[in-house]
Design a protein around this motif. Structure first.
Motif, mmCIF file in Angstrom:
data_model
loop_
_atom_site.group_PDB
_atom_site.id
_atom_site.type_symbol
_atom_site.label_atom_id
_atom_site.label_comp_id
_atom_site.label_asym_id
_atom_site.label_seq_id
_atom_site.Cartn_x
_atom_site.Cartn_y
_atom_site.Cartn_z
ATOM 1 N N MET A 84 12.377 -42.733 13.860
ATOM 2 C CA MET A 84 13.545 -42.878 14.195
ATOM 3 C C MET A 84 14.544 -44.043 14.135
ATOM 4 N N PHE A 89 13.344 -43.292 5.332
ATOM 5 C CA PHE A 89 12.390 -42.835 4.069
ATOM 6 C C PHE A 89 13.653 -42.634 3.235
ATOM 7 N N ASN A 95 16.686 -34.774 -1.418
ATOM 8 C CA ASN A 95 16.983 -34.478 -0.168
ATOM 9 C C ASN A 95 18.057 -34.061 0.734
ATOM 10 N N ASN A 97 20.827 -32.388 2.505
ATOM 11 C CA ASN A 97 21.453 -30.973 2.910
ATOM 12 C C ASN A 97 22.641 -30.392 1.997
ATOM 13 N N ASN A 99 24.069 -28.217 2.096
ATOM 14 C CA ASN A 99 25.545 -27.369 2.859
ATOM 15 C C ASN A 99 25.882 -28.867 3.147
ATOM 16 N N LEU A 100 26.082 -30.316 3.505
ATOM 17 C CA LEU A 100 26.669 -30.976 4.271
ATOM 18 C C LEU A 100 27.019 -32.452 2.740
ATOM 19 N N LYS A 101 28.712 -32.826 3.973
ATOM 20 C CA LYS A 101 29.414 -33.190 3.173
ATOM 21 C C LYS A 101 28.274 -35.072 3.211
ATOM 22 N N GLU A 104 28.058 -36.232 6.128
ATOM 23 C CA GLU A 104 27.616 -35.905 7.562
ATOM 24 C C GLU A 104 26.233 -35.985 7.053
ATOM 25 N N LEU A 108 23.796 -37.082 10.128
ATOM 26 C CA LEU A 108 22.356 -36.545 10.361
ATOM 27 C C LEU A 108 21.212 -37.097 11.535
ATOM 28 N N PRO A 109 21.168 -38.426 11.696
ATOM 29 C CA PRO A 109 19.646 -39.876 11.866
ATOM 30 C C PRO A 109 20.538 -39.848 13.176
ATOM 31 N N PHE A 111 22.588 -38.878 15.203
ATOM 32 C CA PHE A 111 23.357 -37.812 16.851
ATOM 33 C C PHE A 111 22.061 -38.215 17.571
ATOM 34 N N ILE A 112 20.767 -38.558 16.826
ATOM 35 C CA ILE A 112 19.922 -38.648 17.718
ATOM 36 C C ILE A 112 19.567 -40.052 18.554
ATOM 37 N N ARG A 157 21.327 -42.540 4.543
ATOM 38 C CA ARG A 157 20.919 -42.224 5.331
ATOM 39 C C ARG A 157 19.799 -42.388 6.444
ATOM 40 N N MET B 1 23.482 -32.450 17.620
ATOM 41 C CA MET B 1 22.717 -32.250 17.210
ATOM 42 C C MET B 1 22.416 -31.272 16.203
ATOM 43 N N LYS B 4 25.886 -29.700 13.533
ATOM 44 C CA LYS B 4 26.171 -30.106 11.567
ATOM 45 C C LYS B 4 24.829 -29.386 11.051
ATOM 46 N N ALA B 8 25.648 -26.332 8.060
ATOM 47 C CA ALA B 8 25.690 -26.242 7.494
ATOM 48 C C ALA B 8 25.058 -24.894 7.054
ATOM 49 N N ARG B 11 27.260 -22.536 6.431
ATOM 50 C CA ARG B 11 28.310 -22.720 4.682
ATOM 51 C C ARG B 11 27.826 -22.378 3.895
ATOM 52 N N ASP B 174 14.815 -29.229 4.134
ATOM 53 C CA ASP B 174 15.325 -30.358 5.198
ATOM 54 C C ASP B 174 15.166 -30.594 6.469
ATOM 55 N N VAL B 177 13.272 -33.414 6.202
ATOM 56 C CA VAL B 177 14.178 -34.479 6.455
ATOM 57 C C VAL B 177 14.417 -34.892 7.752
ATOM 58 N N ILE B 181 13.793 -38.254 9.495
ATOM 59 C CA ILE B 181 14.923 -39.298 10.390
ATOM 60 C C ILE B 181 15.127 -39.604 11.636
ATOM 61 N N GLY B 182 13.528 -38.723 12.731
ATOM 62 C CA GLY B 182 13.270 -38.916 13.889
ATOM 63 C C GLY B 182 13.842 -37.562 14.397
ATOM 64 N N TYR B 183 13.560 -36.239 14.164
ATOM 65 C CA TYR B 183 13.679 -35.246 15.185
ATOM 66 C C TYR B 183 12.262 -34.805 15.287
#
Ligand code: ADP
Ligand code: MG
Lengths: 226, 271
Positions: A84, A89, A95, A97, A99-101, A104, A108-109, A111-112, A157, B1, B4, B8, B11, B174, B177, B181-183
Protein backbone atom coordinates in the motif's frame (compact mmCIF):
# COMPACT_ATOMS: atom_id res chain seq x y z
CA UNK A 1 15.37 7.09 -1.33
CA UNK A 2 14.27 3.54 -1.81
CA UNK A 3 16.59 0.72 -2.80
CA UNK A 4 15.48 -2.78 -3.74
CA UNK A 5 17.77 -5.79 -3.83
CA UNK A 6 16.84 -9.24 -5.09
CA UNK A 7 19.16 -11.92 -3.81
CA UNK A 8 19.47 -15.50 -5.09
CA UNK A 9 15.84 -15.55 -6.12
CA UNK A 10 14.38 -18.86 -7.21
CA UNK A 11 10.77 -19.45 -8.08
CA UNK A 12 9.22 -22.69 -9.17
CA UNK A 13 5.62 -23.39 -10.13
CA UNK A 14 4.14 -26.82 -9.87
CA UNK A 15 1.85 -27.50 -12.78
CA UNK A 16 0.31 -30.91 -12.21
CA UNK A 17 3.31 -33.24 -12.57
CA UNK A 18 5.52 -30.68 -14.27
CA UNK A 19 7.72 -28.22 -12.41
CA UNK A 20 8.44 -24.88 -14.07
CA UNK A 21 11.54 -22.97 -12.97
CA UNK A 22 10.33 -19.41 -13.55
CA UNK A 23 13.27 -17.72 -11.78
CA UNK A 24 16.75 -19.18 -11.56
CA UNK A 25 19.08 -17.49 -9.14
CA UNK A 26 18.22 -13.89 -9.97
CA UNK A 27 20.41 -11.20 -8.40
CA UNK A 28 19.65 -7.58 -9.13
CA UNK A 29 19.39 -4.12 -7.58
CA UNK A 30 17.07 -1.22 -8.27
CA UNK A 31 17.51 2.36 -7.11
CA UNK A 32 15.36 5.41 -6.77
CA UNK A 33 15.26 7.99 -9.57
CA UNK A 34 15.86 5.48 -12.32
CA UNK A 35 13.73 3.66 -14.84
CA UNK A 36 14.55 0.01 -15.43
CA UNK A 37 13.38 -2.10 -18.32
CA UNK A 38 13.07 -5.86 -18.25
CA UNK A 39 12.72 -7.37 -21.69
CA UNK A 40 12.60 -10.95 -22.88
CA UNK A 41 10.49 -13.61 -24.56
CA UNK A 42 7.06 -14.54 -23.44
CA UNK A 43 7.19 -17.05 -20.61
CA UNK A 44 10.77 -16.14 -19.66
CA UNK A 45 9.72 -15.11 -16.12
CA UNK A 46 9.48 -11.31 -16.35
CA UNK A 47 6.09 -11.05 -14.68
CA UNK A 48 7.11 -13.54 -12.04
CA UNK A 49 10.09 -11.39 -11.10
CA UNK A 50 8.01 -8.21 -11.08
CA UNK A 51 5.22 -9.61 -8.90
CA UNK A 52 7.69 -11.11 -6.47
CA UNK A 53 9.40 -7.74 -6.13
CA UNK A 54 5.90 -6.37 -5.54
CA UNK A 55 5.31 -8.91 -2.74
CA UNK A 56 2.30 -10.40 -4.51
CA UNK A 57 3.83 -13.86 -4.33
CA UNK A 58 6.46 -15.71 -2.32
CA UNK A 59 9.81 -16.85 -3.66
CA UNK A 60 10.66 -20.53 -3.45
CA UNK A 61 14.17 -19.56 -2.38
CA UNK A 62 16.05 -16.28 -1.92
CA UNK A 63 15.28 -12.88 -0.48
CA UNK A 64 14.07 -9.43 -1.38
CA UNK A 65 15.39 -6.40 0.48
CA UNK A 66 13.70 -3.03 0.74
CA UNK A 67 16.28 -0.55 2.00
CA UNK A 68 18.34 -3.44 3.38
CA UNK A 69 15.36 -4.87 5.25
CA UNK A 70 14.51 -8.43 4.27
CA UNK A 71 10.82 -8.32 3.35
CA UNK A 72 10.41 -11.85 1.95
CA UNK A 73 9.56 -13.27 5.35
CA UNK A 74 6.91 -10.74 6.35
CA UNK A 75 3.36 -11.94 6.95
CA UNK A 76 0.37 -11.13 4.77
CA UNK A 77 -0.62 -8.06 6.74
CA UNK A 78 2.88 -6.58 6.78
CA UNK A 79 3.39 -7.28 3.09
CA UNK A 80 0.01 -5.74 2.29
CA UNK A 81 0.79 -2.56 4.17
CA UNK A 82 4.15 -2.33 2.41
CA UNK A 83 2.41 -2.72 -0.95
CA UNK A 84 0.00 0.00 0.00
CA UNK A 85 2.65 2.51 1.07
CA UNK A 86 5.59 1.70 -1.16
CA UNK A 87 4.44 0.03 -4.37
CA UNK A 88 2.24 1.07 -7.27
CA UNK A 89 1.26 -1.55 -9.85
CA UNK A 90 0.39 -0.88 -13.47
CA UNK A 91 -0.98 -3.75 -15.58
CA UNK A 92 -1.23 -4.47 -19.28
CA UNK A 93 -5.00 -4.82 -19.12
CA UNK A 94 -5.42 -1.71 -16.90
CA UNK A 95 -7.57 -3.76 -14.48
CA UNK A 96 -9.87 -0.92 -13.55
CA UNK A 97 -13.04 -1.89 -11.72
CA UNK A 98 -15.53 -1.42 -14.53
CA UNK A 99 -18.40 -0.80 -12.15
CA UNK A 100 -16.66 2.10 -10.46
CA UNK A 101 -16.22 5.57 -11.88
CA UNK A 102 -12.78 6.98 -12.60
CA UNK A 103 -12.54 8.89 -9.31
CA UNK A 104 -13.84 5.90 -7.35
CA UNK A 105 -11.21 3.64 -8.89
CA UNK A 106 -8.53 6.07 -7.79
CA UNK A 107 -10.02 6.35 -4.30
CA UNK A 108 -9.86 2.60 -3.74
CA UNK A 109 -6.24 2.46 -2.48
CA UNK A 110 -6.74 5.49 -0.25
CA UNK A 111 -9.52 3.99 1.88
CA UNK A 112 -7.04 1.80 3.72
CA UNK A 113 -4.46 4.55 4.08
CA UNK A 114 -4.97 6.31 7.39
CA UNK A 115 -2.93 9.32 6.28
CA UNK A 116 -5.86 10.55 4.17
CA UNK A 117 -8.93 12.30 5.48
CA UNK A 118 -12.01 12.42 3.31
CA UNK A 119 -11.16 15.91 2.06
CA UNK A 120 -7.55 15.03 1.36
CA UNK A 121 -8.64 12.02 -0.65
CA UNK A 122 -10.81 14.12 -2.91
CA UNK A 123 -8.08 16.68 -3.29
CA UNK A 124 -5.57 14.00 -4.19
CA UNK A 125 -7.83 12.49 -6.85
CA UNK A 126 -8.28 15.91 -8.42
CA UNK A 127 -4.52 16.58 -8.41
CA UNK A 128 -3.72 13.19 -9.95
CA UNK A 129 -6.32 13.57 -12.68
CA UNK A 130 -4.97 17.06 -13.47
CA UNK A 131 -1.41 15.79 -13.57
CA UNK A 132 -2.33 13.01 -15.97
CA UNK A 133 -4.42 15.30 -18.13
CA UNK A 134 -7.74 13.54 -17.60
CA UNK A 135 -9.28 16.07 -15.23
CA UNK A 136 -12.59 16.08 -17.11
CA UNK A 137 -13.08 12.31 -16.86
CA UNK A 138 -13.56 12.01 -13.09
CA UNK A 139 -17.19 10.89 -13.26
CA UNK A 140 -16.96 8.59 -16.26
CA UNK A 141 -17.03 4.84 -16.15
CA UNK A 142 -13.99 3.04 -17.62
CA UNK A 143 -16.03 1.82 -20.62
CA UNK A 144 -16.47 5.46 -21.67
CA UNK A 145 -12.71 6.01 -21.92
CA UNK A 146 -10.09 5.21 -24.54
CA UNK A 147 -7.37 2.68 -23.75
CA UNK A 148 -4.81 5.42 -23.22
CA UNK A 149 -7.10 7.21 -20.80
CA UNK A 150 -7.84 4.00 -18.93
CA UNK A 151 -4.14 3.36 -18.47
CA UNK A 152 -3.68 6.88 -17.15
CA UNK A 153 -6.46 6.27 -14.64
CA UNK A 154 -4.64 3.09 -13.64
CA UNK A 155 -1.45 5.10 -13.19
CA UNK A 156 -3.35 7.59 -11.04
CA UNK A 157 -4.57 4.68 -8.91
CA UNK A 158 -1.00 3.37 -8.63
CA UNK A 159 0.18 6.80 -7.48
CA UNK A 160 -2.67 7.44 -5.06
CA UNK A 161 -0.77 6.43 -1.94
CA UNK A 162 2.43 8.11 -3.15
CA UNK A 163 4.57 4.97 -3.42
CA UNK A 164 8.33 5.05 -3.98
CA UNK A 165 8.27 2.14 -6.40
CA UNK A 166 6.29 1.76 -9.62
CA UNK A 167 6.01 -1.70 -11.16
CA UNK A 168 4.57 -1.86 -14.67
CA UNK A 169 3.86 -5.13 -16.46
CA UNK A 170 3.63 -4.50 -20.22
CA UNK A 171 1.90 -1.15 -19.60
CA UNK A 172 1.65 -0.35 -23.30
CA UNK A 173 0.76 -3.84 -24.52
CA UNK A 174 -2.82 -2.86 -25.30
CA UNK A 175 -2.12 0.65 -26.60
CA UNK A 176 -1.36 2.35 -29.92
CA UNK A 177 1.90 4.17 -30.59
CA UNK A 178 0.68 7.58 -29.61
CA UNK A 179 -0.61 6.46 -26.21
CA UNK A 180 2.41 4.28 -25.73
CA UNK A 181 4.57 7.38 -25.97
CA UNK A 182 2.38 9.26 -23.50
CA UNK A 183 2.64 6.42 -20.96
CA UNK A 184 6.41 6.08 -21.30
CA UNK A 185 6.77 9.86 -20.90
CA UNK A 186 4.75 9.72 -17.71
CA UNK A 187 6.86 6.86 -16.34
CA UNK A 188 10.03 8.76 -17.25
CA UNK A 189 8.77 11.83 -15.47
CA UNK A 190 8.00 9.77 -12.36
CA UNK A 191 11.53 8.39 -12.30
CA UNK A 192 12.96 11.86 -12.69
CA UNK A 193 10.80 12.86 -9.75
CA UNK A 194 12.67 10.31 -7.62
CA UNK A 195 10.62 7.16 -7.96
CA UNK A 196 12.05 3.76 -8.75
CA UNK A 197 10.29 2.58 -11.91
CA UNK A 198 10.55 -0.99 -13.19
CA UNK A 199 8.92 -1.72 -16.52
CA UNK A 200 8.44 -5.09 -18.16
CA UNK A 201 8.01 -4.54 -21.85
CA UNK A 202 8.19 -6.15 -25.26
CA UNK A 203 8.26 -2.73 -26.78
CA UNK A 204 11.63 -1.70 -28.30
CA UNK A 205 10.67 1.94 -27.65
CA UNK A 206 11.37 1.43 -23.96
CA UNK A 207 15.09 1.49 -24.73
CA UNK A 208 14.86 5.22 -25.35
CA UNK A 209 13.50 5.86 -21.87
CA UNK A 210 15.23 3.25 -19.71
CA UNK A 211 18.31 3.97 -17.65
CA UNK A 212 19.12 0.28 -17.45
CA UNK A 213 17.89 -2.69 -19.40
CA UNK A 214 17.86 -6.31 -18.29
CA UNK A 215 16.90 -9.30 -20.35
CA UNK A 216 15.14 -12.32 -18.95
CA UNK A 217 15.98 -15.59 -20.57
CA UNK A 218 14.37 -18.79 -19.37
CA UNK A 219 14.29 -17.63 -15.78
CA UNK A 220 17.76 -16.11 -15.80
CA UNK A 221 18.38 -12.38 -15.73
CA UNK A 222 21.18 -11.03 -17.90
CA UNK A 223 23.50 -8.32 -16.74
CA UNK A 224 22.74 -4.76 -17.67
CA UNK A 225 22.56 -4.65 -21.46
CA UNK A 226 23.05 -0.95 -22.09
CA UNK B 1 -13.38 0.33 2.61
CA UNK B 2 -16.58 -1.64 1.96
CA UNK B 3 -18.76 1.06 0.51
CA UNK B 4 -17.28 1.35 -2.99
CA UNK B 5 -16.97 -2.40 -3.49
CA UNK B 6 -20.58 -2.91 -2.43
CA UNK B 7 -21.66 -0.07 -4.69
CA UNK B 8 -19.83 -1.67 -7.60
CA UNK B 9 -21.49 -5.00 -6.81
CA UNK B 10 -24.96 -3.46 -6.93
CA UNK B 11 -24.21 -1.66 -10.19
CA UNK B 12 -23.93 -4.99 -11.95
CA UNK B 13 -26.98 -6.23 -13.83
CA UNK B 14 -26.16 -9.86 -13.07
CA UNK B 15 -26.49 -9.11 -9.36
CA UNK B 16 -30.19 -8.38 -9.87
CA UNK B 17 -30.74 -11.42 -12.06
CA UNK B 18 -29.18 -13.60 -9.39
CA UNK B 19 -31.17 -11.85 -6.71
CA UNK B 20 -34.43 -12.57 -8.55
CA UNK B 21 -33.60 -16.27 -8.92
CA UNK B 22 -32.64 -16.62 -5.28
CA UNK B 23 -35.74 -14.75 -4.10
CA UNK B 24 -38.03 -17.10 -6.02
CA UNK B 25 -36.24 -20.21 -4.79
CA UNK B 26 -36.15 -18.95 -1.20
CA UNK B 27 -39.81 -17.89 -1.29
CA UNK B 28 -40.92 -21.36 -2.38
CA UNK B 29 -38.62 -22.85 0.24
CA UNK B 30 -40.08 -20.66 2.99
CA UNK B 31 -43.69 -21.23 1.91
CA UNK B 32 -43.33 -25.02 1.73
CA UNK B 33 -41.57 -25.00 5.06
CA UNK B 34 -44.41 -23.03 6.66
CA UNK B 35 -47.06 -25.28 5.13
CA UNK B 36 -45.24 -28.34 6.41
CA UNK B 37 -44.84 -26.82 9.84
CA UNK B 38 -48.38 -25.53 10.05
CA UNK B 39 -50.01 -28.79 9.00
CA UNK B 40 -47.91 -30.58 11.61
CA UNK B 41 -49.29 -28.23 14.26
CA UNK B 42 -52.76 -28.53 12.87
CA UNK B 43 -52.75 -32.33 13.05
CA UNK B 44 -51.47 -32.16 16.63
CA UNK B 45 -54.31 -29.83 17.43
CA UNK B 46 -56.89 -32.14 15.88
CA UNK B 47 -55.56 -35.06 17.89
CA UNK B 48 -55.42 -33.16 21.14
CA UNK B 49 -57.79 -34.42 23.84
CA UNK B 50 -58.87 -37.36 21.75
CA UNK B 51 -57.22 -39.93 23.99
CA UNK B 52 -59.46 -42.72 22.75
CA UNK B 53 -57.47 -42.53 19.50
CA UNK B 54 -54.48 -43.93 21.30
CA UNK B 55 -56.21 -47.15 22.33
CA UNK B 56 -56.46 -50.24 20.16
CA UNK B 57 -58.15 -53.57 20.55
CA UNK B 58 -56.71 -57.08 20.51
CA UNK B 59 -59.53 -59.58 20.00
CA UNK B 60 -59.71 -63.32 19.90
CA UNK B 61 -61.52 -64.65 16.85
CA UNK B 62 -62.90 -67.71 18.67
CA UNK B 63 -62.75 -69.70 21.89
CA UNK B 64 -59.56 -71.62 21.01
CA UNK B 65 -57.61 -68.48 20.24
CA UNK B 66 -58.48 -67.03 23.61
CA UNK B 67 -55.45 -68.59 25.29
CA UNK B 68 -53.08 -67.48 22.57
CA UNK B 69 -53.88 -63.81 22.96
CA UNK B 70 -52.88 -63.97 26.61
CA UNK B 71 -49.38 -64.81 25.40
CA UNK B 72 -49.53 -62.09 22.76
CA UNK B 73 -50.66 -59.50 25.29
CA UNK B 74 -47.57 -60.18 27.39
CA UNK B 75 -45.37 -59.68 24.34
CA UNK B 76 -47.18 -56.53 23.31
CA UNK B 77 -46.58 -55.03 26.71
CA UNK B 78 -42.84 -55.14 25.97
CA UNK B 79 -43.11 -53.24 22.68
CA UNK B 80 -41.68 -49.76 22.72
CA UNK B 81 -44.19 -46.89 23.15
CA UNK B 82 -46.85 -49.18 24.61
CA UNK B 83 -48.08 -47.60 27.79
CA UNK B 84 -50.68 -50.03 29.00
CA UNK B 85 -52.27 -53.36 28.11
CA UNK B 86 -55.57 -53.87 29.90
CA UNK B 87 -57.87 -56.87 30.00
CA UNK B 88 -61.51 -56.13 29.39
CA UNK B 89 -64.32 -58.64 29.96
CA UNK B 90 -67.27 -58.67 27.68
CA UNK B 91 -69.78 -59.51 30.38
CA UNK B 92 -72.80 -59.54 28.24
CA UNK B 93 -71.52 -62.57 26.34
CA UNK B 94 -69.70 -64.67 28.88
CA UNK B 95 -67.26 -64.48 31.79
CA UNK B 96 -64.71 -66.27 29.68
CA UNK B 97 -64.88 -63.82 26.87
CA UNK B 98 -62.49 -60.91 27.03
CA UNK B 99 -60.25 -58.74 24.92
CA UNK B 100 -57.20 -56.58 25.49
CA UNK B 101 -57.02 -52.80 25.17
CA UNK B 102 -53.62 -51.59 24.09
CA UNK B 103 -52.80 -47.94 24.77
CA UNK B 104 -49.76 -46.16 23.28
CA UNK B 105 -48.11 -43.03 24.61
CA UNK B 106 -48.67 -40.97 21.47
CA UNK B 107 -50.90 -41.39 18.44
CA UNK B 108 -47.85 -40.96 16.22
CA UNK B 109 -46.62 -44.35 17.41
CA UNK B 110 -49.79 -46.23 16.56
CA UNK B 111 -48.49 -47.27 13.17
CA UNK B 112 -45.26 -48.52 14.66
CA UNK B 113 -46.98 -50.64 17.30
CA UNK B 114 -49.49 -52.01 14.79
CA UNK B 115 -46.67 -53.05 12.55
CA UNK B 116 -44.90 -54.88 15.40
CA UNK B 117 -48.04 -56.72 16.38
CA UNK B 118 -48.72 -57.54 12.77
CA UNK B 119 -45.27 -59.12 12.55
CA UNK B 120 -46.21 -61.30 15.54
CA UNK B 121 -49.20 -62.58 13.60
CA UNK B 122 -51.96 -60.65 15.35
CA UNK B 123 -54.09 -57.74 14.35
CA UNK B 124 -54.74 -54.63 16.41
CA UNK B 125 -57.98 -52.96 15.56
CA UNK B 126 -59.30 -49.48 16.13
CA UNK B 127 -57.07 -46.67 17.18
CA UNK B 128 -56.87 -43.69 14.91
CA UNK B 129 -58.31 -45.66 12.01
CA UNK B 130 -61.61 -43.90 12.31
CA UNK B 131 -59.97 -40.57 12.35
CA UNK B 132 -57.38 -41.25 9.69
CA UNK B 133 -59.59 -40.35 6.77
CA UNK B 134 -59.96 -36.85 8.13
CA UNK B 135 -56.27 -36.17 8.40
CA UNK B 136 -55.26 -38.17 5.37
CA UNK B 137 -55.27 -35.35 2.89
CA UNK B 138 -53.56 -33.08 5.40
CA UNK B 139 -50.79 -35.61 5.81
CA UNK B 140 -50.54 -35.96 2.07
CA UNK B 141 -50.15 -32.22 1.60
CA UNK B 142 -47.64 -32.15 4.42
CA UNK B 143 -45.54 -34.85 2.78
CA UNK B 144 -45.67 -33.07 -0.55
CA UNK B 145 -44.65 -29.77 1.04
CA UNK B 146 -41.79 -31.50 2.85
CA UNK B 147 -40.55 -32.97 -0.37
CA UNK B 148 -40.71 -29.66 -2.26
CA UNK B 149 -39.08 -27.94 0.70
CA UNK B 150 -36.20 -30.38 0.79
CA UNK B 151 -35.74 -30.10 -2.96
CA UNK B 152 -35.80 -26.30 -2.84
CA UNK B 153 -33.38 -26.18 0.07
CA UNK B 154 -30.89 -28.25 -1.85
CA UNK B 155 -31.51 -26.18 -4.96
CA UNK B 156 -31.10 -22.88 -3.08
CA UNK B 157 -27.85 -24.08 -1.56
CA UNK B 158 -26.51 -25.13 -4.94
CA UNK B 159 -27.59 -21.87 -6.60
CA UNK B 160 -25.97 -19.79 -3.86
CA UNK B 161 -22.81 -21.84 -4.16
CA UNK B 162 -22.74 -21.34 -7.93
CA UNK B 163 -23.32 -17.62 -7.54
CA UNK B 164 -20.46 -17.38 -5.09
CA UNK B 165 -18.12 -19.28 -7.38
CA UNK B 166 -19.27 -17.05 -10.22
CA UNK B 167 -18.69 -13.97 -8.11
CA UNK B 168 -15.18 -15.13 -7.24
CA UNK B 169 -14.39 -15.69 -10.91
CA UNK B 170 -16.02 -12.46 -11.99
CA UNK B 171 -14.16 -10.42 -9.41
CA UNK B 172 -10.87 -12.27 -9.60
CA UNK B 173 -9.17 -9.38 -11.40
CA UNK B 174 -10.70 -6.82 -9.03
CA UNK B 175 -9.57 -8.81 -6.02
CA UNK B 176 -6.08 -9.13 -7.46
CA UNK B 177 -6.01 -5.33 -7.82
CA UNK B 178 -7.23 -4.90 -4.24
CA UNK B 179 -4.38 -7.10 -3.15
CA UNK B 180 -1.90 -5.14 -5.29
CA UNK B 181 -2.99 -1.81 -3.82
CA UNK B 182 -2.47 -3.10 -0.32
CA UNK B 183 -5.61 -4.85 0.94
CA UNK B 184 -4.86 -7.94 3.02
CA UNK B 185 -6.41 -11.30 2.17
CA UNK B 186 -8.55 -10.91 5.28
CA UNK B 187 -9.86 -7.53 4.15
CA UNK B 188 -10.65 -8.85 0.68
CA UNK B 189 -12.48 -11.77 2.29
CA UNK B 190 -14.48 -9.44 4.52
CA UNK B 191 -15.49 -7.33 1.53
CA UNK B 192 -16.67 -10.45 -0.36
CA UNK B 193 -18.50 -11.74 2.69
CA UNK B 194 -20.26 -8.45 3.40
CA UNK B 195 -21.45 -8.39 -0.20
CA UNK B 196 -22.84 -11.92 0.07
CA UNK B 197 -24.44 -11.24 3.45
CA UNK B 198 -26.19 -8.13 2.16
CA UNK B 199 -27.25 -10.04 -0.95
CA UNK B 200 -28.66 -12.98 0.99
CA UNK B 201 -30.38 -10.82 3.60
CA UNK B 202 -32.12 -8.75 0.93
CA UNK B 203 -33.15 -12.00 -0.76
CA UNK B 204 -34.40 -13.40 2.54
CA UNK B 205 -36.44 -10.33 3.49
CA UNK B 206 -38.05 -10.08 0.07
CA UNK B 207 -38.86 -13.79 -0.10
CA UNK B 208 -40.32 -13.66 3.40
CA UNK B 209 -42.53 -10.80 2.21
CA UNK B 210 -43.62 -12.82 -0.82
CA UNK B 211 -44.48 -15.71 1.50
CA UNK B 212 -46.66 -13.34 3.54
CA UNK B 213 -48.31 -11.82 0.49
CA UNK B 214 -49.17 -15.27 -0.83
CA UNK B 215 -50.56 -16.41 2.53
CA UNK B 216 -54.22 -15.59 1.69
CA UNK B 217 -54.05 -17.62 -1.53
CA UNK B 218 -52.49 -20.60 0.21
CA UNK B 219 -54.99 -20.18 3.03
CA UNK B 220 -57.82 -20.63 0.51
CA UNK B 221 -56.16 -23.67 -1.04
CA UNK B 222 -55.68 -25.37 2.33
CA UNK B 223 -59.19 -24.47 3.40
CA UNK B 224 -60.47 -26.66 0.57
CA UNK B 225 -58.87 -29.59 2.38
CA UNK B 226 -60.40 -28.65 5.68
CA UNK B 227 -57.23 -27.08 7.02
CA UNK B 228 -58.01 -23.70 8.50
CA UNK B 229 -56.21 -20.64 9.78
CA UNK B 230 -52.97 -20.91 7.81
CA UNK B 231 -53.08 -17.15 7.22
CA UNK B 232 -53.35 -16.37 10.93
CA UNK B 233 -50.45 -18.64 11.62
CA UNK B 234 -48.32 -16.88 8.98
CA UNK B 235 -49.19 -13.44 10.29
CA UNK B 236 -48.65 -14.28 13.93
CA UNK B 237 -45.62 -16.52 13.81
CA UNK B 238 -42.22 -15.68 12.54
CA UNK B 239 -40.51 -18.92 11.82
CA UNK B 240 -36.87 -18.82 12.82
CA UNK B 241 -35.92 -21.97 10.93
CA UNK B 242 -35.69 -20.57 7.38
CA UNK B 243 -33.54 -17.76 8.76
CA UNK B 244 -31.33 -20.21 10.60
CA UNK B 245 -30.97 -22.16 7.38
CA UNK B 246 -29.99 -19.01 5.46
CA UNK B 247 -27.44 -18.12 8.14
CA UNK B 248 -25.96 -21.57 7.92
CA UNK B 249 -25.52 -21.18 4.17
CA UNK B 250 -23.79 -17.81 4.62
CA UNK B 251 -21.51 -19.33 7.22
CA UNK B 252 -20.56 -22.18 4.90
CA UNK B 253 -19.99 -19.83 1.98
CA UNK B 254 -17.82 -17.68 4.22
CA UNK B 255 -15.51 -20.58 4.92
CA UNK B 256 -15.34 -21.59 1.27
CA UNK B 257 -14.56 -18.01 0.24
CA UNK B 258 -11.90 -17.76 2.90
CA UNK B 259 -10.10 -20.79 1.53
CA UNK B 260 -10.34 -19.38 -2.01
CA UNK B 261 -9.28 -15.82 -1.18
CA UNK B 262 -6.01 -17.06 0.24
CA UNK B 263 -5.14 -18.32 -3.22
CA UNK B 264 -5.20 -14.87 -4.83
CA UNK B 265 -1.87 -14.20 -6.45
CA UNK B 266 -1.62 -12.35 -9.67
CA UNK B 267 -3.00 -12.98 -13.09
CA UNK B 268 -0.33 -13.64 -15.64
CA UNK B 269 -1.27 -11.59 -18.68
CA UNK B 270 -0.73 -14.57 -20.93
CA UNK B 271 -2.93 -16.63 -18.59
N1 ADP C 1 0.58 -19.11 -11.52
C1 ADP C 1 1.37 -19.90 -12.27
N2 ADP C 1 1.28 -21.25 -12.16
C2 ADP C 1 2.08 -22.04 -12.88
N3 ADP C 1 3.00 -21.61 -13.76
C3 ADP C 1 3.12 -20.28 -13.93
C4 ADP C 1 2.32 -19.36 -13.20
N4 ADP C 1 2.66 -18.11 -13.58
C5 ADP C 1 3.64 -18.26 -14.48
N5 ADP C 1 3.91 -19.55 -14.71
C6 ADP C 1 4.93 -20.09 -15.62
O1 ADP C 1 6.18 -19.49 -15.28
C7 ADP C 1 6.89 -19.11 -16.45
C8 ADP C 1 7.14 -17.62 -16.42
O2 ADP C 1 5.92 -16.94 -16.56
P1 ADP C 1 5.80 -15.36 -16.58
O3 ADP C 1 6.56 -14.83 -15.42
O4 ADP C 1 4.38 -15.01 -16.67
O5 ADP C 1 6.56 -15.01 -17.93
P2 ADP C 1 6.56 -13.65 -18.77
O6 ADP C 1 5.93 -12.59 -17.96
O7 ADP C 1 8.00 -13.41 -19.07
O8 ADP C 1 5.82 -13.93 -20.02
C9 ADP C 1 6.06 -19.57 -17.62
O9 ADP C 1 6.53 -20.83 -18.04
C10 ADP C 1 4.67 -19.70 -17.05
O10 ADP C 1 3.97 -20.71 -17.74
MG1 MG D 1 4.18 -11.50 -18.39
Amino acid sequence: MVKIRVENAWKEYKKKSEIVQALKNVNVEFEAGKIYAIIGRSGSGKSTLLYNIGLMDTLTKGSIYFNEKNVSQLNDKEKSRLRMKEIGFIFQGFNLNKNLKVNENILLPMFINEKYTKEKRKEKVRALLEMLDIGDKANRFPRELSGGEEQRVAIARALANEPEVILADEPTGNLDEENEKIIFEILKKLSLGGKCVIVVSHNPEIKEYADKIFEMNNGELSKNLY
Amino acid sequence: MYQKSIQAFFRKKTTYLHLAIIIIALAISIITFCIKDYIGNWIELQMEGKDYLKTMVLNAMNEEKQKQIDEAAKEIEKIKYVEEVRKKYLNNISEEHYMYLVTVDNWKHIDYVKKQVDDMGYILGGGKDAFEIQINSAQYIQKFASFVNLFLNILTTIILLLFSINLLKDEKADNMVLKAIGYTNGEIWKIMLVKIIIFVIIAYILSQMIALLLAPIIDTLLFNYGIENYKDYMLNNWNIKPFAYVSLIIFTLGIILYLQINKIKYISDRT
